[in-house]
Design an enzyme around this catalytic site. Structure first.
Site, PDB file in Angstrom:
ATOM      1  N   LYS A 171       1.084  -1.188  -0.449  1.00  0.00           N
ATOM      2  CA  LYS A 171       0.288  -0.268   0.330  1.00  0.00           C
ATOM      3  C   LYS A 171       1.002   0.924  -0.554  1.00  0.00           C
ATOM      4  CE  LYS A 171      -3.779  -2.373   2.393  1.00  0.00           C
ATOM      5  NZ  LYS A 171      -4.254  -2.787   3.392  1.00  0.00           N
ATOM      6  N   GLN A 210      -4.656  -1.193   9.839  1.00  0.00           N
ATOM      7  CA  GLN A 210      -4.502  -2.524   9.112  1.00  0.00           C
ATOM      8  C   GLN A 210      -4.965  -3.808   9.959  1.00  0.00           C
ATOM      9  OE1 GLN A 210      -3.401  -3.419   6.170  1.00  0.00           O
ATOM     10  NE2 GLN A 210      -4.015  -5.198   6.553  1.00  0.00           N
ATOM     11  N   ASP A 221     -11.463   3.255   4.404  1.00  0.00           N
ATOM     12  CA  ASP A 221     -11.245   2.071   4.182  1.00  0.00           C
ATOM     13  C   ASP A 221     -13.006   1.517   3.942  1.00  0.00           C
ATOM     14  OD1 ASP A 221      -9.505  -0.319   3.932  1.00  0.00           O
ATOM     15  OD2 ASP A 221      -9.042   0.100   6.289  1.00  0.00           O
TER      16      ASP A 221
END
Ligand code: NDP
Length: 289
Positions: free
Chosen positions: A57, A101, A124
């Site tokens: 990422k 994460q 997200d």
């Protein structure tokens, strides 16, 4: 005897590359307006898979002009420490998106941490506000993997209105938002899960199939409706290292009209959509959205 039909391969790498080019151009405009897109990446512990995801990422972000700020915390980190970090990042005007994460270590209250993220920085799309907006049909941030699947369907010019779509899997990060997106695109949507009695029969009805189960090649090729479009979200690492999806690819490709490969299908789209969400947030800050 009829010859086996071979499906068109939906090339996620190419579609993601195109999206990343757009994201890069939009990021440059934000930077010119003094709002360089900023993504905070929070990684707790040393789970090897999470480290690989975070590294890729961050690499992609750098390539398209999104600045990342790394917050690596030990596996022993508690909920309070993470909540304090999230509060700081929420208040930081240079941060447009916050990525925590997953999975977090067992002692951390993951729900509390994800809910503490400012919904305007929840790139997200996991915050209840963003999931609620999606359900209402007025989305702000759409979860990256289902968003990526919709972009692949659009790139493959799949007409969804009136189609029977089946989503296999009902997780909050993939299955549920996926079903919402397909419904808003006017498909007639069925959701299957581990308690579905006859999955093969459900699959046989589907003109569009999205598989997000997490079981290697669980969906057999012979179940696929001839001409169906197959989007395989699954990423299953076999002993020996080979990565396979949730659909038995070779046999499914003989019946489907179009199919995503694993790897090289949905996977590359997820990161591209994340960075697109970050730039959406930066554009709001720059006043251009
Ligand atoms: P979860 O484990 O959270 O959810 C799996 C879902 O599959 C559950 O709803 C479960 O049902 C259902 N399921 C399990 N077994 C069966 C079965 N035999 N028949 C029908 N349904 C079943 O997984 P995720 O949604 O997080 O991920 C799914 C897959 O997608 C994984 O392989 C993951 O690695 C991959 N993935 C890929 C991404 C990418 O970027 N390509 C991103 C995110 C995930 P129930 O609810 O009843 O338990």
């Amino acid at each position: 005897m009829t010859a086996a039909v071979t499906a068109a391969v939906i090339d996620g790498k190419a579609v993601a590359a195109e999206l990343l080019r757009e994201v890069q151009a939009r990021a440059a405009v934000c930077t010119a307006r003094g709002a360089t897109p900023g993504l905070a990446v929070v990684l707790v512990g040393d789970d090897p898979a999470s480290q690989v995801y975070v590294r890729s990422k961050e690499r992609r972000a750098a390539e398209v002009g999104v600045q990342t700020r790394d917050h690596r915390l030990p596996a022993s980190t508690d909920t309070q420490t993470l909540l304090a970090l999230v509060a700081d990042l929420n208040a930081d005007p240079g941060i447009d998106g916050i990525l925590v994460q997953l999975p977090l270590p067992r002692q951390v209250d993951s729900t509390a941490v994800l809910r503490a993220i400012d919904p305007a920085k929840d790139v997200d799309g996991f915050h209840p506000d963003n999931l609620g907006l999606l359900m209402l049909g007025t989305p702000r941030f759409v979860a990256c993997t289902p968003q990526g699947c919709m972009r692949l369907l659009a790139a493959a010019k799949v007409e969804l209105a009136g189609k029977h779509a089946l989503v296999v899997g009902r997780s909050t990060i993939v299955g549920k938002p996926m079903a919402q997106l397909l419904m808003h695109a006017d498909a007639t949507v069925t959701i299957s899960h581990s308690r579905t009695v006859d999955l093969a029969a459900e699959v046989a009805r589907a003109e569009v199939l999205v598989a997000a189960i997490g079981r290697p090649e669980h969906i057999q090729g012979s179940w696929i409706r001839p001409g169906a479009v197959v989007i395989d979200v699954g990423m299953n690492r076999l002993e020996g290292g080979r990565l396979v999806g949730d659909v038995a690819y070779a046999a499914a490709a003989e019946r489907a009209s179009a199919i995503t490969p694993v790897p090289g299908g949905v996977g590359p789209m997820t990161i591209a959509c994340l960075l697109s969400n970050v730039v959406d947030a930066a554009e709001r800050r720059a006043g251009s959205r």
